[in-house]
Design an enzyme around this catalytic site. Structure first.
Site, PDB file in Angstrom:
ATOM      1  N   SER A 186       7.577  -0.039   8.272  1.00 43.93           N
ATOM      2  CA  SER A 186       6.912  -1.317   7.687  1.00 43.93           C
ATOM      3  C   SER A 186       7.004  -2.491   8.518  1.00 43.93           C
ATOM      4  O   SER A 186       6.309  -3.671   8.536  1.00 43.93           O
ATOM      5  CB  SER A 186       7.465  -1.687   6.281  1.00 43.93           C
ATOM      6  OG  SER A 186       7.130  -0.547   5.372  1.00 43.93           O
ATOM      7  N   LYS A 221       3.998  -3.756   9.750  1.00 43.55           N
ATOM      8  CA  LYS A 221       2.902  -4.840   8.903  1.00 43.55           C
ATOM      9  C   LYS A 221       2.658  -6.262   9.611  1.00 43.55           C
ATOM     10  O   LYS A 221       1.638  -6.691   9.423  1.00 43.55           O
ATOM     11  CB  LYS A 221       3.500  -4.976   7.586  1.00 43.55           C
ATOM     12  CG  LYS A 221       3.464  -3.284   6.611  1.00 43.55           C
ATOM     13  CD  LYS A 221       4.337  -3.561   5.402  1.00 43.55           C
ATOM     14  CE  LYS A 221       4.260  -2.088   4.777  1.00 43.55           C
ATOM     15  NZ  LYS A 221       5.225  -2.349   3.710  1.00 43.55           N
ATOM     16  N   TYR A 273      -3.118   3.772   8.020  1.00 48.28           N
ATOM     17  CA  TYR A 273      -1.888   3.339   7.396  1.00 48.28           C
ATOM     18  C   TYR A 273      -0.404   3.967   7.793  1.00 48.28           C
ATOM     19  O   TYR A 273       0.136   3.403   8.445  1.00 48.28           O
ATOM     20  CB  TYR A 273      -1.929   2.883   5.866  1.00 48.28           C
ATOM     21  CG  TYR A 273      -0.742   2.374   5.364  1.00 48.28           C
ATOM     22  CD1 TYR A 273      -0.136   1.114   5.520  1.00 48.28           C
ATOM     23  CD2 TYR A 273       0.197   2.967   4.571  1.00 48.28           C
ATOM     24  CE1 TYR A 273       0.818   0.488   4.937  1.00 48.28           C
ATOM     25  CE2 TYR A 273       1.424   2.586   4.132  1.00 48.28           C
ATOM     26  CZ  TYR A 273       1.680   1.219   4.327  1.00 48.28           C
ATOM     27  OH  TYR A 273       2.923   0.739   3.696  1.00 48.28           O
ATOM     28  N   TYR A 291      10.837  -7.313   1.027  1.00 50.21           N
ATOM     29  CA  TYR A 291      10.621  -6.674  -0.675  1.00 50.21           C
ATOM     30  C   TYR A 291      11.420  -7.845  -1.541  1.00 50.21           C
ATOM     31  O   TYR A 291      11.523  -8.985  -1.577  1.00 50.21           O
ATOM     32  CB  TYR A 291      11.017  -5.251  -0.782  1.00 50.21           C
ATOM     33  CG  TYR A 291      10.424  -4.370   0.245  1.00 50.21           C
ATOM     34  CD1 TYR A 291       9.051  -4.630   0.716  1.00 50.21           C
ATOM     35  CD2 TYR A 291      11.174  -3.728   1.260  1.00 50.21           C
ATOM     36  CE1 TYR A 291       8.427  -3.662   1.661  1.00 50.21           C
ATOM     37  CE2 TYR A 291      10.784  -3.051   2.393  1.00 50.21           C
ATOM     38  CZ  TYR A 291       9.212  -2.820   2.260  1.00 50.21           C
ATOM     39  OH  TYR A 291       8.885  -2.176   3.562  1.00 50.21           O
ATOM     40  N   VAL A 329      11.440   0.904   6.517  1.00 53.86           N
ATOM     41  CA  VAL A 329      12.122   1.903   5.972  1.00 53.86           C
ATOM     42  C   VAL A 329      12.950   2.907   6.925  1.00 53.86           C
ATOM     43  O   VAL A 329      14.135   3.621   6.600  1.00 53.86           O
ATOM     44  CB  VAL A 329      11.752   2.677   4.968  1.00 53.86           C
ATOM     45  CG1 VAL A 329      10.756   3.795   5.591  1.00 53.86           C
ATOM     46  CG2 VAL A 329      12.471   3.539   3.598  1.00 53.86           C
TER      47      VAL A 329
END
Lengths: 310, 310, 310, 310
Positions: A70, A73, A197, A245, A263
């Protein structure tokens, strides 16, 4: 330019952090939902700091490649904003979600508009938008070019086995994508957007590479200038409020710096005007963020006085 | 100390902001749920900046007292942390809520532990904890002493009529308090804690007073030192991630500074190391934060280069 | 009239049920949130059946009074419908809630309109509506007159100690009431409506009395006629879909009859055209309904062939 | 056997219902999310009643085939229970959902276990379970055999164009299926289970056929005996509490009979021991159930005194 006076004792601090990491008995839990990640040795720890003066300081396993997941991103957001500008914000919000990273609850309440670009649903929309009519292969090429330019290093690649593994097990992400497609917030078929993705998440980098790749967010002279100063500030703001998050508030409270976790155990942290930091340790805490990585940057920020909050 | 070089053009910037505010045709909507607040003239606008060099710069209605309402939650948090230290965090979280300021949803999911100290439920718990066995009158006395010391101004008071008005109409806050009491997260009877809470919200201050009162959060030499440097950073972090309810992410994105808003139209904003800013305009935007106030501090932060994000 | 042929073996069935109840080793858990209820002996079990032929058959502790608690919501609904007619449905819905009996979640989504009259929030609205400008004392007098007329027994009373106990510990109900008041769906001050509500819940009856009191819902000739036939059908429909909180579907699946349970361990069950049944055993299952009571009426309905579903 | 005395005036009642339906000016709104359904003429209305005496009475367009859609869930449930028995209940609940038919919210709260077999998520699990290792083609063959046997009519088919149309636009159902697969509650790949599910929904029947096909749920002598009496009661209970999505409580309140609606405008209604009723009118009400169809069966149940509630 001369070094920021606050960076004098950096190497000593890094040494202390490495010693603390090595001595740690509770290293968290390695993510097990992707077979390729589950096999990573949890004993590894790397940390690298790229300073505004151009120097770079690393300790531990800073040259071992890991799956950035992630953390990608952040780069995808920069590319999507470059393509769509503020039109992107019609499709994704800018608020913390108050929910777990892969929650689908909020989507139902808010008609398929994800809360922010850093939860899974939001990142899928960002990738969908960044595709902008191009084939996944072209988008992934641009993503790699962006990251390589930011890191000034061409030896950065996508691990196809990891990407395939996510494709096979990523039912929650398929659920999110179909759900947003049902609400008209996905331009491409779910399998196409998710193909891009999953490959984006499978970029592999070392801490040393990732710290250099993050320098465009430092907002300091002499650093790679890939996006405007205004956009740098905004991406940093989103990283601080939404980058971890449902642990974002706690990270801001403890570390006081914008950061984005993955992660795979990596975290990219920005000390505006001062440093770009990459840390990696595969074991995760309860919020799904690197346990030792979080503790390391907390110590780093406190010892160096780098918190943006005074 | 000498003035921060970045503060040179401040007065010109303040003049531009005032002109823009006066020219604004959409001033938002004055809160109408408390009769005493509903009657306030929406045409008013005040702004005051206390700099690290000790100077203060104000424009507009900076000397008109207004009801600080939820801005008081910052001072209450400082007092409660002083009394309980980190034990407070067993009773209230540090994460953005992702929900409206007075939502009760999250409480049900998380067994009566509010997400953060700046949503109503969290602030009620903070006040309950700050009472710590004392009578409301004693707590309110301490609160006023704290604010007066921070502002170095004894002419700061509680408006009893506003407090009474909230007591009569505050059914949602009573619902939150009873709900937390049912979960064992309220030490005092709801009516006692809420009595203190409503009076705390009814503190009246001018922008000039509020800007001075916020200086203890600047983390700059020569400023009032009411809490430790560590705690300053943490309170600022909470203000940035949670200070504007469900508009916190957007405020961080646009302004890039820690801030706490109140339904009376006031906002306290901290530029760490540089300034404490108070702005007031009674009309609110859709998230319940001052509309012109938010626009004013956005312009101020951009023009002065004060964003913490580079 | 002659006895329904299906009731021939009833006494044998009741004997078997009593034997099974006495032999049961897992009796569930007595509600402990009200001190007065917590002290009840969990070993008790009573069952009484009033048939359409006018006869009544009882076993076990059918003459021991217990706190009917939420079973009272059936009588309150009948009174409120008598006073307001279909206007009541503007203030409370007719759908199962899909949530626990004291949930506040749904109220937030649906602006203070409870889903049905048998969850706590809905029952509070029903009592509020039934007050209709009268003092609680008058309403409670009417409630007792209604129940006594239905049971043809004047020896039915309210236990004030239980009512007081609920008043002191009923923070969740206060939360619900204040929340609905905030949404404009409570005509009276929360403490007044809840005062009536807590007393209504504190009615004490024996199984024999309760079974007789339920006969007006049998829709059979010769039974007390307290509401119209249309209304009887509708109240039964609500009992079947909503009478057991989040265990209503399971009760319909297993028992196949309309029923309303109370946290005191009582259940009123209607076999339309055939019987009114009251069962009592203080231990509750996971959904908060009498464990042995549910098992008893399941056996009764199956052995007697009383399910409304064929 | 002789006719139930309550069926004497049936033909007159059916005539009145048809007249009322033809005179209706508000016919609801035809479902438009599947192109093949959107083109159906909203002016159509059919009603057919199969009585326990073996006679059948029909009015209006009772011989026009329509897409039964979710009414098929009743037959799928019967088949799945036949294959798995009570083990099915480990994978799907028996409680009303309190939410819209295609909601994904509840799944997140309850770890991928749908609330009941009649909401979309639950029906997808039922189909997945009914597949039980067989190919979709085999399952669909069994489904058709079951329905044809129940209706004693072999001229019942699946409309492939409708099935294909759902496959292309069914993103919400794909989201639900992937979500449950992520929670381990789907044995087959989502596209396989959904392939079977979409074809199952695309069965076409007339009201006359559907009324006959429902006779196995009447629990009356002489009717097709496809499942045990116990199972008949339980399926009827589920239809009553869950058969109309978030309008189930209202349907029970108004009609008082078990029923299952489909988005194609059909409803199957069972009067236990008395009749199996099929009604069809394409326009839907706000809950997604046939508007005129609901009104028709409400009138039918009231005029015939068929409510199960007395």
């Amino acid at each position: 330019m001369t070094a920021d006076p606050g960076t004098a004792g950096l190497d000593a601090v890094l040494g202390d952090i490495l010693a603390a990491a090595r001595a740690s008995t509770d290293r968290g839990r390695v993510a097990d939902y992707i077979p390729e990640l589950a096999g990573v040795d949890p004993g590894q720890f790397g940390l690298s700091v790229a300073l505004a003066d151009g120097s770079q300081h690393s300790v531990g396993d800073a040259d071992v490649p890991f799956s950035i997941q992630s953390v990608s991103k952040v780069f995808a957001l920069a590319i999507a904003l470059g393509r769509l500008g503020d039109r992107l914000w019609a499709r994704v919000g800018r608020e913390p979600s108050g929910l777990a990273f892969n929650s689908i609850l909020q989507l139902e309440h808010e008609q398929g508009i994800p809360r922010n670009p850093f939860i899974n649903a939001g990142a899928i929309v960002v990738t969908d938008a960044a595709l902008a009519g191009h084939a996944p292969r072209e988008y992934l090429g641009e993503l790699l070019r962006f990251i390589r330019a930011a890191a000034e290093d061409d030896d950065i690649h996508i691990n196809d086995a990891v990407a395939r593994s996510e494709t096979e097990t990523g039912h929650r992400n398929f659920a999110l994508a179909h759900y947003m497609r049902a609400h008209g917030n996905l331009d491409n078929p779910p399998e196409l957007t998710l193909g891009a993705y999953f490959h984006q998440c499978a970029v592999e980098m070392t801490c040393a590479q990732l710290a250099r790749a993050g320098r465009f967010l430092m907002g300091a002279p002499g650093m790679p200038r890939l996006v405007s100063a205004d956009r740098v500030r905004r991406i940093n703001a989103l990283m601080l409020t939404c980058g971890h998050y449902d642990g974002s508030g706690d990270f801001a409270f403890r570390v006081g710096l914008p950061g984005k976790s993955g992660v795979g155990g990596g975290i990219l942290v920005i000390a505006p005007g001062r440093a770009s930091v990459a840390v990696w340790s595969p074991g995760l805490n309860a919020q799904g963020n690197s346990k030792l990585g979080t503790e390391a940057v907390e110590m780093l920020a406190r010892r160096m006085g780098w918190s943006v909050f005074g």
